[in-house]
Design an enzyme around this catalytic site. Structure first.
Site, PDB file in Angstrom:
ATOM      1  N   HIS A  31      17.496  34.759  80.635  1.00 56.67           N
ATOM      2  CA  HIS A  31      18.382  33.997  79.760  1.00 56.67           C
ATOM      3  C   HIS A  31      18.929  34.837  78.606  1.00 56.67           C
ATOM      4  O   HIS A  31      19.955  34.495  78.043  1.00 56.67           O
ATOM      5  CB  HIS A  31      17.680  32.741  79.262  1.00 56.67           C
ATOM      6  N   CYS A  59      26.056  26.686  89.538  1.00 56.92           N
ATOM      7  CA  CYS A  59      26.161  27.009  88.113  1.00 56.92           C
ATOM      8  C   CYS A  59      25.282  28.189  87.733  1.00 56.92           C
ATOM      9  O   CYS A  59      25.127  28.503  86.556  1.00 56.92           O
ATOM     10  CB  CYS A  59      25.861  25.797  87.242  1.00 56.92           C
TER      11      CYS A  59
HETATM   12  C1  PEP Z   1      19.863  28.772  87.395  1.00 58.68           C
HETATM   13  O1  PEP Z   1      18.641  28.863  87.523  1.00 58.68           O
HETATM   14  O2  PEP Z   1      20.686  29.295  88.178  1.00 58.68           O
HETATM   15  C2  PEP Z   1      20.422  28.015  86.254  1.00 58.68           C
HETATM   16  C3  PEP Z   1      21.717  27.785  86.148  1.00 58.68           C
HETATM   17  O3  PEP Z   1      19.554  27.607  85.299  1.00 58.68           O
HETATM   18  P1  PEP Z   1      18.986  28.601  84.170  1.00 58.68           P
HETATM   19  O4  PEP Z   1      19.703  29.921  84.321  1.00 58.68           O
HETATM   20  O5  PEP Z   1      19.228  27.958  82.864  1.00 58.68           O
HETATM   21  O6  PEP Z   1      17.539  28.694  84.528  1.00 58.68           O
END
Ligand code: PEP
Ligand code: MG
Length: 586
Positions: free
Chosen positions: A200, A516
């Site tokens: 993240h 996403c």
């Molecule tokens: C993912 O895991 O692809 C997602 C969009 O959620 P995050 O990146 O916030 O874990």
């Protein structure tokens, strides 16, 4: 006259594109302000376990630094490993640790104050001995104590808000919460020793448009605050004290990058349709309110993923329902009728919030533990507040509710029951809420969810594929760990088959499906995802231009044929080759 400092290049992972040129600000790892407060009798045990959790976290940090040291030149690596082993032993058992535990139980004070008091005592008792060797050992103990205090107070980079304009932050590590505090007006880019490309922190860097390089070994020993540095987020390089010719070359690259962004921005008003006329919905992922101006000017038709974690980070308490409602309402209003998909809290794993982890300790820190919906269903009062806030925000414009880390149908059913209860309560109190009620969808981001997508489709109104976690859990590769970064590959047939299975299940059940994860924002994958039947993509605002440009080049039937060919392959290298070959043709 001092000779010009020597140019030095350090390689790492380029996680956020662009070139930043600026002056280094090394993140302080020295002493920090330590809060001190009394702990009541009944809370002493909780404070002891806070220190326990902090010790484990610090040991994990040391372990990662040790593996990282392996890629340094041998003599430096040896010295570093020796030092880190000493730190590890101190965290295991030492006067510092024993003394800190004793102070919590005997003096009834908070853990960080206990660590601070103990290190003060140790420093004092050795200060009288005027011995360089002992002074160096005490410095080591102080380093360990400061690391523990940083973990306990989570105060990594707070002062970085105030760095001068054009600063480049160099740091051992940067958590997502740290990154959320960076002000792009002052910070030009950053580079760290630790961190993987899909964590993240990397996502946040891309969202803020900050060039960033993570996982660069030896970085901290090579730079000092005040040095000039180039962070090349495209190549994954940090150039320290660049020579005039190097600097000029990077300035030219920087200008070219800006020009390209300007060209892509002009696509904003163009429709997102393929050459054969199929519309592809392009939405934005949002992790911080600061991104909203970029979202509004990107030409996005919706927010496909609002990561609600931002409301919970960098604070000790939980935001009230009203506070959450106001933040969400403002975003809904600013979207002016374009839908916002609000994901319930996905705290846990690397995205920690102090207010949560105190209750759940280690489990909330594990990627396989109490993450996402699992934690929300344990803390149902929190989930109820969050659902209430979303329902209320939905009175100001269209919203959807999205559940993270779902692995069973039961989790969705339980959430539906809670949602029903919350709706009844709000209606009884005559509070204005979304009408009709928002659709409730699930993230498909763990293999169990993807493999039972047909069953989940029966209890969900839509799917959003989280390809970041889906890749991580399928490949068993920690997305934040630079040591295994080469294994993190969304083009592995296992990941693609899970996406295909999920897309087919959604199409059969006639529910919308979007992607996403970071794949959605990389034009390299656009044709393949469209060929697999995906018509909705959500990404960081900066990625929208390049992806729209790619959509407009693609002929959907050719993309479909290539996807069929790709899906018959078992080798990820061949898959990559077939995809890149297609991309170079159309
Ligand atoms: C993912 O895991 O692809 C997602 C969009 O959620 P995050 O990146 O916030 O874990
Ligand atoms: Mg995820």
């Amino acid at each position: 006259m001092n000779p010009a400092p020597k140019e030095m290049i350090i390689d790492g992972l380029g996680v956020s594109s662009g070139i930043a040129i600026g002056i280094v600000h090394v993140r302080e790892s020295g002493a920090i302000a330590v809060p001190e407060y009394a702990v009541k009798g009944a809370e002493v045990d909780a404070e002891v376990s806070r220190l326990d959790v902090a010790l484990k976290t610090a040991q994990r940090q040391i372990a990662r630094l040790r593996t990282k040291a392996a890629s340094m030149p041998p003599s430096a690596a040896e010295e570093m490993v020796f030092l880190l082993e000493a730190y590890d032993q101190m965290l295991d058992d030492s006067r510092l640790v024993r003394g800190a535990f004793r102070r919590i139980t005997d003096d009834k004070i908070n853990a960080e104050a206990a660590v601070q008091a103990e290190i003060n005592d140790i420093s004092q008792s050795f200060a009288a001995l005027d011995d360089a060797y002992i002074a160096a050992r005490v410095d080591d103990v102080r380093e360990v104590a400061n690391r523990l205090i940083r973990v306990l107070t989570k105060s990594h980079v707070k002062p970085l808000n105030e760095v001068p304009k054009g600063s480049i932050i160099i740091s051992e590590d940067m958590t997502p919460a740290d990154t959320a505090q960076l002000n792009p007006k002052n910070v030009a880019g950053f580079a760290t020793v630790l961190g993987g490309a899909q964590g993240h922190t990397a996502i946040m860097a891309r969202a803020l448009g900050l060039p960033a390089v993570l996982g660069a070994p030896g970085l901290l020993g090579a730079v000092k605050s005040g040095d000039q540095v180039v962070v090349d987020g495209n190549q994954g390089r940090v150039i320290i004290n660049p020579k005039p010719a190097t600097l000029a070359a990077f300035e030219a690259k920087q200008a070219a990058h800006r020009k390209k962004l300007g060209r892509l921005a002009r696509l904003r008003r163009q429709p997102s349709v393929t050459r054969d006329g199929t519309e592809i919905s392009l939405g934005c992922n949002v992790e911080l309110p600061i991104e909203m101006p970029g979202v509004l000017s990107s030409g996005a038709t919706n927010i496909g993923l609002l990561r609600s974690e931002f409301m919970f980070m960098n604070r000790d308490d939980i935001p009230t329902q009203d506070e959450q409602y106001k933040a969400l309402r403002d975003m809904v209003k600013s979207m002016d009728g374009r839908p916002v998909t609000m994901r319930t809290l996905d705290i846990g794993g690397e995205k920690l919030a102090q207010s949560m982890t105190q209750d759940f300790g280690d489990s909330a820190q594990s990627a396989l533990g109490l993450r996402g919906i699992r934690l929300s269903l344990k803390k149902t009062e929190l989930l109820e507040d969050q659902l209430s806030a979303i329902l209320r925000a939905g009175a100001h414009g269209p919203v959807r509710i999205l559940l993270p880390m779902v692995s069973t149908q039961q989790e969705v059913r339980k959430t539906r029951q809670i949602l029903k209860k919350v709706v009844t309560r709000l209606k009884r109190k005559k509070v204005k809420i979304a009408n009709p009620l928002p659709p409730l969808g699930v993230m498909i981001e763990v293999p169990s969810a993807a493999l039972t997508a047909d069953a989940l489709a029966g209890v969900s109104d839509f799917f959003a594929v989280g390809s970041n976690d889906l890749t991580m859990y399928t490949m068993a590769v920690d997305r934040t760990d630079e040591q295994v970064a080469p294994l993190y590959n969304p083009l592995h047939p296992s990941v693609l088959r899970l996406i295909q299975f999920t897309a087919d299940a959604a199409l059969r059940a006639r529910i919308p499906i979007s992607i996403c994860g970071e794949m959605a924002g990389d034009p390299r994958f656009t044709a393949l995802l469209m060929g697999l039947g995906i018509r909705e993509l959500s990404m960081s605002a900066h990625a929208l231009g390049p992806v729209k440009q790619r959509v407009r080049e693609i002929d959907l039937s050719a993309a479909r044929d290539r996807a069929v060919h790709i899906m018959s392959q078992t080798d990820s290298g061949r898959i990559a080759m077939l995809l890149d070959d297609f991309n170079s043709l159309v």
